[in-house]
Each structure stands twice: as C-alpha cells, then as structure tokens.
Design a protein around this motif. Structure first.
Motif, PDB file in Angstrom:
ATOM      1  N   SER A 107     -15.538  37.965  66.810  1.00  0.00           N
ATOM      2  CA  SER A 107     -16.721  37.889  66.322  1.00  0.00           C
ATOM      3  C   SER A 107     -17.381  36.739  65.828  1.00  0.00           C
ATOM      4  O   SER A 107     -18.622  36.390  66.067  1.00  0.00           O
ATOM      5  CB  SER A 107     -17.290  39.395  65.710  1.00  0.00           C
ATOM      6  OG  SER A 107     -16.837  40.443  66.323  1.00  0.00           O
ATOM      7  N   VAL A 108     -16.734  36.344  64.797  1.00  0.00           N
ATOM      8  CA  VAL A 108     -17.219  35.290  64.032  1.00  0.00           C
ATOM      9  C   VAL A 108     -16.336  33.865  64.236  1.00  0.00           C
ATOM     10  O   VAL A 108     -16.568  32.888  63.372  1.00  0.00           O
ATOM     11  CB  VAL A 108     -17.196  35.515  62.679  1.00  0.00           C
ATOM     12  CG1 VAL A 108     -17.710  36.778  62.408  1.00  0.00           C
ATOM     13  CG2 VAL A 108     -15.735  35.755  62.006  1.00  0.00           C
TER      14      VAL A 108
ATOM     15  N   PRO B  57     -14.576  49.864  77.458  1.00  0.00           N
ATOM     16  CA  PRO B  57     -14.134  49.441  78.569  1.00  0.00           C
ATOM     17  C   PRO B  57     -13.968  48.075  78.692  1.00  0.00           C
ATOM     18  O   PRO B  57     -14.912  47.204  78.212  1.00  0.00           O
ATOM     19  CB  PRO B  57     -15.468  50.047  79.487  1.00  0.00           C
ATOM     20  CG  PRO B  57     -16.601  50.288  78.713  1.00  0.00           C
ATOM     21  CD  PRO B  57     -15.880  50.575  77.327  1.00  0.00           C
ATOM     22  N   GLY B  58     -13.056  47.660  79.709  1.00  0.00           N
ATOM     23  CA  GLY B  58     -12.773  46.334  79.868  1.00  0.00           C
ATOM     24  C   GLY B  58     -12.251  45.770  81.239  1.00  0.00           C
ATOM     25  O   GLY B  58     -12.596  46.838  82.105  1.00  0.00           O
TER      26      GLY B  58
ATOM     27  N   GLY C 237      -9.613  39.135  75.192  1.00  0.00           N
ATOM     28  CA  GLY C 237      -8.658  38.021  74.861  1.00  0.00           C
ATOM     29  C   GLY C 237      -7.441  37.673  75.802  1.00  0.00           C
ATOM     30  O   GLY C 237      -7.294  36.330  75.903  1.00  0.00           O
ATOM     31  N   LEU C 238      -7.425  38.324  76.694  1.00  0.00           N
ATOM     32  CA  LEU C 238      -6.211  37.966  77.725  1.00  0.00           C
ATOM     33  C   LEU C 238      -6.825  36.967  78.599  1.00  0.00           C
ATOM     34  O   LEU C 238      -5.879  36.164  79.221  1.00  0.00           O
ATOM     35  CB  LEU C 238      -5.839  39.230  78.532  1.00  0.00           C
ATOM     36  CG  LEU C 238      -4.839  40.210  77.874  1.00  0.00           C
ATOM     37  CD1 LEU C 238      -4.623  41.514  78.878  1.00  0.00           C
ATOM     38  CD2 LEU C 238      -3.544  39.600  77.702  1.00  0.00           C
ATOM     39  N   SER C 239      -8.019  36.982  79.001  1.00  0.00           N
ATOM     40  CA  SER C 239      -8.697  35.841  79.669  1.00  0.00           C
ATOM     41  C   SER C 239      -9.233  34.645  78.627  1.00  0.00           C
ATOM     42  O   SER C 239      -9.175  33.585  79.125  1.00  0.00           O
ATOM     43  CB  SER C 239      -9.895  36.312  80.357  1.00  0.00           C
ATOM     44  OG  SER C 239      -9.583  37.372  81.055  1.00  0.00           O
ATOM     45  N   TYR C 240      -9.823  35.044  77.700  1.00  0.00           N
ATOM     46  CA  TYR C 240     -10.385  34.302  76.670  1.00  0.00           C
ATOM     47  C   TYR C 240      -9.596  32.953  76.249  1.00  0.00           C
ATOM     48  O   TYR C 240      -9.779  31.911  76.228  1.00  0.00           O
ATOM     49  CB  TYR C 240     -11.212  34.773  75.761  1.00  0.00           C
ATOM     50  CG  TYR C 240     -11.993  33.950  74.871  1.00  0.00           C
ATOM     51  CD1 TYR C 240     -12.929  33.090  75.150  1.00  0.00           C
ATOM     52  CD2 TYR C 240     -11.803  33.980  73.351  1.00  0.00           C
ATOM     53  CE1 TYR C 240     -13.741  32.274  74.458  1.00  0.00           C
ATOM     54  CE2 TYR C 240     -12.438  32.995  72.621  1.00  0.00           C
ATOM     55  CZ  TYR C 240     -13.502  32.228  72.975  1.00  0.00           C
ATOM     56  OH  TYR C 240     -14.160  31.440  72.122  1.00  0.00           O
ATOM     57  N   LEU C 241      -8.520  33.378  75.554  1.00  0.00           N
ATOM     58  CA  LEU C 241      -7.404  32.640  75.032  1.00  0.00           C
ATOM     59  C   LEU C 241      -6.863  31.662  75.844  1.00  0.00           C
ATOM     60  O   LEU C 241      -6.954  30.348  75.274  1.00  0.00           O
ATOM     61  CB  LEU C 241      -6.378  33.276  74.416  1.00  0.00           C
ATOM     62  CG  LEU C 241      -6.889  34.179  73.347  1.00  0.00           C
ATOM     63  CD1 LEU C 241      -5.769  35.039  72.266  1.00  0.00           C
ATOM     64  CD2 LEU C 241      -7.666  33.310  72.105  1.00  0.00           C
TER      65      LEU C 241
END
Length: 223
Positions: free
Chosen positions: A194-195, A108-109, A25-29
């Motif tokens: 996910s959706v 893991p991320g 989320g930190l990169s995707y948003l």
C-alpha cells in the motif's frame, strides 16, 4: 453500502463499497525487477551479514532487509506479525469483502481467492496452524456462504516485518575512522504494497541529501 447491498450481511448495520486496485505480488515483483534492469540497474544476489561488507563498493546503502534487520543492524524494535491465509479456487467470487477490524477478508485475484487471516504479534511460526485454517474458513464462509464450495485449498504463512511506524531514516555508521551512509526503509508491516511507492520516493530524497556533499550525480550513484 445501500440497504439492498447490506441485506447480504445481516449481522452488520453499515458498510462501505468502493473501487480500488489489488496488487498481485506474483506478477508485480517480477515486473519491478524487469523495470530496474531496463533502466540500467543491476541486480545481484548475495548474502550480507554486516553492512560494512559493502563499504568501499557503494557510496550509499539503502537497507530494505525487513525482518533481517534484527540481525543485520541489531534492531530490537523490529518484530514479526504472523499472517496465515488460505488460497482457494472459487472463480465465482468477483468482489472483495473485508470485515470489521480487517482480520477477516476475501480477496479475489488473478489466480485464486485469498481468505484471511491472522495477525499474531511476535509469532515466528512459519508452519500452518490447522485451527487457524478452520477459523479463517468459518469466518469467511459466514460472510460469503458460497465459499463452502471452494476447492484446492492451500495454507500459506508469512511474517510481516513490523516496527513502531515505518523506519525511514538516515544513519551514518562509523568504524575505525570510516563512515558508511545508510538509509533505512523497512518495518511496513502488512501495508507494504500500500505504501511502498511513497516510502521509496522518500528514501530517494534521503539518498540525494547524502550524496549531494559527495558531488555524485544520481545517475552514477551506486544504490
């Protein structure tokens, strides 16, 4: 999983192994916001206490306010599911592990390893619970003993906006002879990442049905 792979988990009699994608989320948003701006979209930050505040400025409102919809649209069916996790440094962990009903997991991320978790319905507490943290660490160490060497352990708490299913529907608000078309898209619970893409596409189809009688092209509609 093969018999050899299962030997790592002697308390289990079967398992599944597969390759998937983990969304950070930190990169995707920020990437999503950049994509919106690059395509000509606008991003405004403001507080909205009533959807009617938007009347006259927008042809259709898409309500993705999550738990805020309890107050924004008076949705009493919306409820929080509290989730507490640990973020730790354990760079040797390269594979995810998810146990049983999914309340115990090791993900893991790019920046750390997420250890979880809790699933507490109707719990609004955003403060970390020390007992929850101890339970999470104990459960995850039982699956991956090397996590006893993890460091920089941080507690994180969030509230998952849950509904009896996802609320993905159209509503026409009426007030003083005026109408405000709204598409609700919230209540994804813990499955938002996910959706979200699929429900967003469905929301777009609902918007198109609303704007079609208004003879507004999708390129000019204000969403």
């Amino acid at each position: 999983m093969t018999e050899l792979e299962l030997k790592k988990f002697p308390q289990h009699v079967f398992g599944q192994a597969f390759t998937t994608v983990k969304c950070e989320g930190l990169s995707y948003l920020p990437w999503l916001e950049k994509r919106i701006r690059a395509s000509g979209g606008q991003v405004h930050t403001r507080k909205v206490e009533d959807l009617w505040e938007l009347y006259g400025s927008y042809d259709v409102v898409v309500n993705c306010s999550g738990l805020g919809s309890r107050e924004l649209v008076g949705d009493s069916q919306l409820f929080p599911v509290r989730g507490q996790v640990l973020k730790v440094q354990a760079p040797w962990v390269k594979h995810f592990i998810r146990d049983g009903d999914g309340q115990t997991y090791i993900y893991p991320g790019a920046f750390n390893v997420t250890l979880g978790g809790t699933r507490q319905k109707d719990d609004w507490n955003l403060s970390p619970d020390p007992q929850n943290s101890r339970d999470i660490l104990a459960r995850c160490c039982a699956l991956e003993p090397s996590l006893q060497g993890a460091w920089d352990i941080k507690e994180k708490v969030g509230l998952r906006p849950s509904w009896p299913g996802v609320r993905l529907q159209t509503e026409i608000l009426a007030q003083d002879g005026h109408q405000l078309p709204v598409v609700h898209n919230y209540g994804h619970g813990s499955g938002g990442f996910s959706v979200h893409w699929g429900t967003a596409l469905q929301a777009v189809q609902l918007v198109k049905k609303l704007i079609s009688p208004l003879k507004i092209s999708t390129s000019k509609a204000k969403l």
